[in-house]
Design an enzyme around this catalytic site. Structure first.
Site, PDB file in Angstrom:
ATOM      1  N   GLU A   1      20.287 -14.120  75.976  1.00 31.80           N
ATOM      2  CA  GLU A   1      19.967 -14.379  77.389  1.00 31.80           C
ATOM      3  C   GLU A   1      20.922 -15.472  77.827  1.00 31.80           C
ATOM      4  O   GLU A   1      20.907 -16.566  77.277  1.00 31.80           O
ATOM      5  CB  GLU A   1      18.493 -14.789  77.492  1.00 31.80           C
ATOM      6  CG  GLU A   1      17.955 -14.771  78.885  1.00 31.80           C
ATOM      7  CD  GLU A   1      17.939 -16.139  79.491  1.00 31.80           C
ATOM      8  OE1 GLU A   1      18.975 -16.513  80.080  1.00 31.80           O
ATOM      9  OE2 GLU A   1      16.924 -16.821  79.379  1.00 31.80           O
TER      10      GLU A   1
ATOM     11  N   CYS B   1      17.900 -21.029  83.787  1.00 31.77           N
ATOM     12  CA  CYS B   1      18.707 -19.812  83.908  1.00 31.77           C
ATOM     13  C   CYS B   1      18.322 -19.046  85.174  1.00 31.77           C
ATOM     14  O   CYS B   1      19.037 -18.143  85.595  1.00 31.77           O
ATOM     15  CB  CYS B   1      18.551 -18.948  82.678  1.00 31.77           C
ATOM     16  SG  CYS B   1      16.861 -18.808  82.156  1.00 31.77           S
TER      17      CYS B   1
HETATM   18  P1  NAP Z   1      25.379 -23.179  74.185  1.00 25.42           P
HETATM   19  O1  NAP Z   1      26.580 -24.024  74.189  1.00 25.42           O
HETATM   20  O2  NAP Z   1      25.562 -21.740  74.417  1.00 25.42           O
HETATM   21  O3  NAP Z   1      24.659 -23.411  72.765  1.00 25.42           O
HETATM   22  C1  NAP Z   1      23.485 -22.703  72.390  1.00 25.42           C
HETATM   23  C2  NAP Z   1      23.472 -22.548  70.864  1.00 25.42           C
HETATM   24  O4  NAP Z   1      24.499 -21.656  70.476  1.00 25.42           O
HETATM   25  C3  NAP Z   1      23.718 -23.833  70.124  1.00 25.42           C
HETATM   26  O5  NAP Z   1      23.002 -23.837  68.914  1.00 25.42           O
HETATM   27  C4  NAP Z   1      25.194 -23.781  69.837  1.00 25.42           C
HETATM   28  O6  NAP Z   1      25.445 -24.567  68.739  1.00 25.42           O
HETATM   29  C5  NAP Z   1      25.416 -22.285  69.589  1.00 25.42           C
HETATM   30  N1  NAP Z   1      26.755 -21.845  69.976  1.00 25.42           N
HETATM   31  C6  NAP Z   1      27.365 -22.053  71.172  1.00 25.42           C
HETATM   32  N2  NAP Z   1      28.574 -21.472  71.181  1.00 25.42           N
HETATM   33  C7  NAP Z   1      28.723 -20.869  69.980  1.00 25.42           C
HETATM   34  C8  NAP Z   1      29.775 -20.123  69.382  1.00 25.42           C
HETATM   35  N3  NAP Z   1      30.912 -19.874  70.033  1.00 25.42           N
HETATM   36  N4  NAP Z   1      29.610 -19.673  68.128  1.00 25.42           N
HETATM   37  C9  NAP Z   1      28.461 -19.938  67.455  1.00 25.42           C
HETATM   38  N5  NAP Z   1      27.440 -20.655  67.959  1.00 25.42           N
HETATM   39  C10 NAP Z   1      27.570 -21.118  69.208  1.00 25.42           C
HETATM   40  O7  NAP Z   1      24.311 -23.687  75.203  1.00 25.42           O
HETATM   41  P2  NAP Z   1      23.790 -25.157  75.538  1.00 25.42           P
HETATM   42  O8  NAP Z   1      24.254 -26.168  74.557  1.00 25.42           O
HETATM   43  O9  NAP Z   1      22.371 -24.977  75.691  1.00 25.42           O
HETATM   44  O10 NAP Z   1      24.379 -25.492  76.955  1.00 25.42           O
HETATM   45  C11 NAP Z   1      25.723 -25.330  77.282  1.00 25.42           C
HETATM   46  C12 NAP Z   1      25.849 -24.413  78.472  1.00 25.42           C
HETATM   47  O11 NAP Z   1      25.078 -23.215  78.278  1.00 25.42           O
HETATM   48  C13 NAP Z   1      25.301 -24.971  79.739  1.00 25.42           C
HETATM   49  O12 NAP Z   1      26.208 -25.797  80.399  1.00 25.42           O
HETATM   50  C14 NAP Z   1      24.974 -23.725  80.506  1.00 25.42           C
HETATM   51  O13 NAP Z   1      26.104 -23.242  81.169  1.00 25.42           O
HETATM   52  C15 NAP Z   1      24.562 -22.736  79.513  1.00 25.42           C
HETATM   53  N6  NAP Z   1      23.108 -22.552  79.354  1.00 25.42           N
HETATM   54  C16 NAP Z   1      22.518 -21.439  79.818  1.00 25.42           C
HETATM   55  C17 NAP Z   1      21.162 -21.251  79.630  1.00 25.42           C
HETATM   56  C18 NAP Z   1      20.449 -20.037  80.088  1.00 25.42           C
HETATM   57  O14 NAP Z   1      19.247 -20.051  80.124  1.00 25.42           O
HETATM   58  N7  NAP Z   1      21.103 -18.948  80.374  1.00 25.42           N
HETATM   59  C19 NAP Z   1      20.398 -22.183  78.978  1.00 25.42           C
HETATM   60  C20 NAP Z   1      21.021 -23.307  78.505  1.00 25.42           C
HETATM   61  C21 NAP Z   1      22.380 -23.471  78.702  1.00 25.42           C
HETATM   62  P3  NAP Z   1      26.885 -25.159  68.377  1.00 25.42           P
HETATM   63  O15 NAP Z   1      27.453 -25.716  69.626  1.00 25.42           O
HETATM   64  O16 NAP Z   1      26.520 -26.154  67.330  1.00 25.42           O
HETATM   65  O17 NAP Z   1      27.659 -24.015  67.857  1.00 25.42           O
END
Ligand code: NAP
Length: 530
Positions: free
Chosen positions: A266, A303
């Site tokens: 998601e 989201c």
């Molecule tokens: P995220 O960066 O996507 O991280 C979520 C999880 O996935 C973390 O455990 C992260 O850990 C892992 N991850 C991220 N990129 C990865 C990759 N390329 N390979 C493997 N694992 C990966 O999300 P976030 O830290 O919650 O927030 C960052 C951004 O996500 C926000 O600025 C926003 O744009 C978006 N977000 C969207 C939603 C939604 O509901 N759709 C919710 C929260 C955030 P590691 O970084 O340790 O790998």
């Protein structure tokens, strides 16, 4: 509970790790929060998934009442942590106590709802077609189907719901309800909260006498740990909430496996809101107030945050935009969950600022404060032609901002909507008179989204059996499924069919006497009869 900072692999904490790599951080001050956590090694990830695989063969035959009681015990255990859990979550995320109290309630309610689903048993969709040995020209065999658990599920805790979509959140509850063992990667921005909840689940596993590999929690910051988890050959499905780039990376990693598995990701959404002229005229100010509340709720870190608004370019829309601008000018700064979200938000705002024909109102951004995580709300406006010429304007800016697109004619509005990619939600504000001619808009919004809200706002996703929280790509990776509501259990089940089996070898769900008294499709008719 004194935090120890270790992974929880099956029934034990991992051994002390020397190579400490990260801590939780207080986003309001930037201070590190003890204890230190370290990245799980490949061997630790493999140990957790091997234990999960071993647990699967026992869990698959676990009676439904024991499974339901286990889910309820997890909910009781979370409540038993009391204020200490809310305090730690507050320190790691800057979310206020009232929000976290509500989120804890939602987390426990979800677990209890899934316990009811398990007890009810209809999620297994048992189907029975009796044999017709005398059928001509060929006899019909006895065929019986029900759903069975997929096997070990890897769950990624979300940053923006440290309780309700993290270690014991929706993906965990639905996977456990399906009967799958799980290995969670805690979100690196709330490791202490993750550990507290993880230890509650571990205790509940022990108390219920379930196999130790039913639950593991590993920590990690940086992508290696998550990638090792999804590539592990024992993993049978993945549940993820987070960024589009993160979700995409996991999908791509899974696609390179010898045996690709489902990834239920998601991801992003801009959640378009369409305001029709009658509604703008009749209650423009109320819509502006509600919209701004939804945009800034939780510092915009939902989201379902409405990031795009479409309205006709008339005087009522001008008044509505002025109201939004006044609200933005007066709104206080908030604190993001972590400094990384501010970096992403600033980059998104810079992208909008750089487009000729897009205007920003609200206060100028500050410096981010001591923790580098302060957020300033912003309202942007543009016209339909600029929106059409700059497709990047339709991309998500995660945080408290929204872009109002003023459309000279209704055709411009429908043309703009037709360009939208997949969304979790869409919203329509309309009077009864507006709705008389709105069939085309409803169809357009239905085609691009998973939930259409009429005269409301998309934030505040109700957790109930009818809720659908999903949508076409890139909102989610599988348009057919939801991550909120009891239907989420389906993601972690697969149909399985017994043909020609004697009664004593069939599971109770499929026996002729219906010993569990559940609803089944028997020879084409739904019944809970024997
Ligand atoms: P995220 O960066 O996507 O991280 C979520 C999880 O996935 C973390 O455990 C992260 O850990 C892992 N991850 C991220 N990129 C990865 C990759 N390329 N390979 C493997 N694992 C990966 O999300 P976030 O830290 O919650 O927030 C960052 C951004 O996500 C926000 O600025 C926003 O744009 C978006 N977000 C969207 C939603 C939604 O509901 N759709 C919710 C929260 C955030 P590691 O970084 O340790 O790998």
């Amino acid at each position: 509970m004194e935090l120890h900072g270790r992974h929880l692999i099956a029934d034990a904490p991992s051994a002390d790790a020397a190579d400490t790599t990260f801590t939780g951080v207080d986003p309001t001050t930037g201070d590190a929060l003890s204890p230190p956590y370290c990245d799980a090694t490949d061997a630790e990830v493999d140990r957790a998934l091997a234990a999960a695989e071993a647990a699967h063969s026992q869990l698959i035959d676990l009676d439904r009442e024991s499974r339901a009681k286990f889910l309820e015990a997890v909910a009781d255990g979370i409540m038993g942590l009391g204020d200490a859990l809310l305090e730690r979550a507050g320190k790691e995320t800057a979310l206020p106590a009232a929000r976290l109290t509500g989120e804890r309630g939602r987390t426990c309610a979800q677990l209890r709802q899934f316990a009811s689903v398990v007890r009810d048993g209809s999620h297994l969709e048992p189907r029975i077609d009796h044999a017709l040995p005398d059928r001509e020209p060929l006899p019909k065999p006895d065929v019986r189907q029900m759903h069975v658990p997929l096997g070990p599920v890897v769950v990624f805790g979300a940053s923006n719901f440290p309780l309700a979509f993290s270690v014991a959140g929706g993906d965990t509850a639905s996977a456990l309800a399906a009967g799958c063992p799980i290995v969670v990667k805690g979100h690196p921005n709330h490791p202490g909260t993750s550990e507290m909840v993880g230890r509650v689940i571990q205790s509940a596993v022990r108390a219920a006498g379930l196999p130790a590999g039913t639950f593991s929690l590993v920590h990690g910051r940086g992508h290696a740990v998550g990638l090792a988890m999804v590539k592990n050959p024992r993993t049978r499905a993945v549940g993820f909430t987070g960024s589009l780039s993160g979700g995409r990376a996991l999908i791509d990693a899974v696609a390179t496996r010898e045996d690709p598995i489902p990834v239920y990701a998601e991801m992003g959404s801009v959640n378009p809101v369409v305001i029709l002229p009658g509604a703008a005229s009749e209650r423009g100010e109320a819509i502006a107030n509600g919209l701004f509340g939804a945009v800034t709720l939780g510092v915009g870190q939902f989201c379902t945050n409405p990031g795009l608004v479409f309205a006709l370019d008339d005087e009522n829309t001008s008044a509505l935009v002025h109201r939004l601008e006044a609200l933005a000018a007066d709104a206080p700064d908030g604190t993001f969950l972590h400094a990384g979200i501010r970096t992403g938000y600033r980059a998104g705002c810079d992208r909008l600022d750089a487009v000729d024909g897009v205007a920003r109102s609200g206060r100028a951004d500050g410096d981010g404060g001591p923790g580098g995580a302060r957020a300033t709300p912003a309202v942007y406006t543009t016209d339909a032609a600029t929106f059409r010429d700059h497709p990047a304007l339709a991309e998500e800016v995660f945080g408290p901002s929204t872009l109002v697109v003023r459309c000279p004619h209704r055709d411009d509005l429908t043309a703009a909507l037709a360009t939208l990619s997949g969304q979790l939600t869409a919203t329509l504000h309309a009077t009864d008179a507006d709705l008389l001619g709105a069939g085309d808009l409803v169809a357009l919004l239905r085609d691009c989204s998973g939930r259409l809200v009429l005269n409301g706002f998309p934030t505040g996703v109700e957790v109930c059996p009818s809720m659908h929280h999903g949508g076409p790509w890139p909102a989610t990776s599988d348009v057919r499924t939801t991550s909120v509501g009891t239907a989420a259990v389906r993601r972690f089940l697969r149909p399985f069919c017994y043909q020609g089996f004697p009664q004593h070898l069939l599971p109770d769900e499929l026996k002729d006497g219906n010993p569990l008294g559940i609803m089944r499709l028997v020879d084409g008719a739904w019944t809970d009869d024997a």
